[in-house]
Design an enzyme around this catalytic site. Structure first.
Site, PDB file in Angstrom:
ATOM      1  N   ASP A 235       1.021  -1.071  -0.235  1.00  0.00           N
ATOM      2  CA  ASP A 235       0.024   0.003  -0.066  1.00  0.00           C
ATOM      3  C   ASP A 235       1.025   1.475   0.447  1.00  0.00           C
ATOM      4  O   ASP A 235       2.023   1.033   0.660  1.00  0.00           O
ATOM      5  CB  ASP A 235      -0.941   0.097   1.221  1.00  0.00           C
ATOM      6  N   ARG A 236       0.022   2.383  -0.423  1.00  0.00           N
ATOM      7  CA  ARG A 236       1.443   3.742  -0.951  1.00  0.00           C
ATOM      8  C   ARG A 236       1.503   3.781   1.020  1.00  0.00           C
ATOM      9  O   ARG A 236       3.023   4.684   0.967  1.00  0.00           O
ATOM     10  CB  ARG A 236      -0.074   4.391  -1.238  1.00  0.00           C
TER      11      ARG A 236
END
Length: 326
Positions: free
Chosen positions: A150-151
């Site tokens: 995930d970012r």
């Protein structure tokens, strides 16, 4: 057609490219992203949709998987100078990526991804880690993500430098022989008996395009193993080892167990987040700190660790101080 003043031509003329054995097996959109460095993802999809890119003289969809000896027609491509600005000038963090490489050889590259950088461009983001690496390694013929993060999650990210390495690592992931461990700072006192969370996860997409995951009987089987690393006054540092690899798995499983992760904007707890913000935390406290896998070429077992960033270390230090002073 005349070139405008603020345009840069990435591909001057129509090119006919023959796909090698090493290039076979990848999607046409990923192949074009690597070949046309600096071209925005939106433009790649536009030329695919319009049929300007052809394979063996026929139109194809972005998900088409290339075969050895396919002949790909690549049209001339123009992008504005603004769009083509070097990635490193867009975000200072990206120019620091070189220093975050933990391991590299001819087969693969292991990166300690900073929080706040997406692994791929898209979703309103003009670039991601993979685009940045292609800029940092302009001569690399092949660079593909082995898995995702995930970012806002930091830590270990595997990037294959050869098609054969990507195949080997994907097989290891399917066979569940890759050991991945994360550190998460969660709300409250994690219960010692809670060692495994098995809860099926269902992925939903909101009308805004945002992805949200929830526990549901209609979801896919999902399992995460947990162990306690360190206890604090109102928080616990846990090690999370996902057995399956679902979207947002650790984040939803910790929430389901009653202990959401610090500064999780989707699944977090407002009061806990405020406490963490006061201590100086500005990011999701989830870090992929360790991985163990077989080297795709030598078969040797590799174990790689990624250190916590200074902010995370500082927060843990502050929590220890709070605990010892009370």
């Amino acid at each position: 057609m005349n070139q405008k003043k603020d345009e840069k031509v990435i591909n001057q003329a129509v090119k006919m490219l023959t796909i090698s054995e090493d290039e076979a097996g990848q999607r046409i959109d990923n192949y074009l992203l690597a070949k046309l460095k600096g071209v925005p993802k939106s433009l790649i999809y536009r030329i695919l949709r319009k049929g300007e890119v052809r394979v063996n003289k026929g139109r194809i969809k972005p998900e088409y998987k290339l075969q050895a000896n396919d002949i790909v027609r690549v049209p001339p491509v123009r992008v504005s100078e603004k769009e083509h600005a070097p990635i490193s000038t867009k975000l200072n963090k990206v120019s620091q990526l070189e220093k975050q490489i933990l391991f590299e050889d001819e087969c693969l590259l292991v990166l300690n991804k900073p929080s706040g950088i997406a692994v791929h461009g898209g979703s309103g983001l003009s670039f991601g880690v993979i685009e940045a690496l292609r800029t940092l390694r302009p001569d690399a013929r092949f660079l593909e993500l082995v898995h995702r993060l995930d970012r806002d999650t930091s830590g270990i990210l595997l990037v294959a430098k050869k098609r054969s390495a990507l195949r080997s690592l994907h097989e290891q992931l399917r066979e569940k022989t890759v050991q991945k461990d994360y550190l998460a700072l969660v709300r409250g006192q994690w219960q010692s008996h809670c060692k495994v969370v098995k809860a099926p996860l269902l992925k939903n997409e909101l009308s805004s395009g945002e992805r949200i995951v929830r526990v549901s009987e209609q979801g896919k089987p999902s399992e995460t193993r947990f162990s306690i690393e360190e206890r604090y006054e109102y928080a616990t540092l846990v090690k999370a080892s996902p057995v399956t690899g679902r979207t947002h798995q650790i984040r939803v499983h910790t929430q389901y167990a009653g202990h959401p992760i610090a500064l999780d904007d989707k699944y977090g707890d407002k009061h806990f987040d405020e406490q963490m913000t006061q201590l100086g935390l500005t990011r999701l406290f989830l870090h992929a700190f360790s991985i163990r896998f077989e080297h795709p070429k030598t078969g040797e077992t590799l174990r790689i660790n990624a250190p916590l960033d200074p902010e995370m270390k500082k927060i843990l230090g502050a929590l220890r101080e709070q605990k010892s002073s009370n």
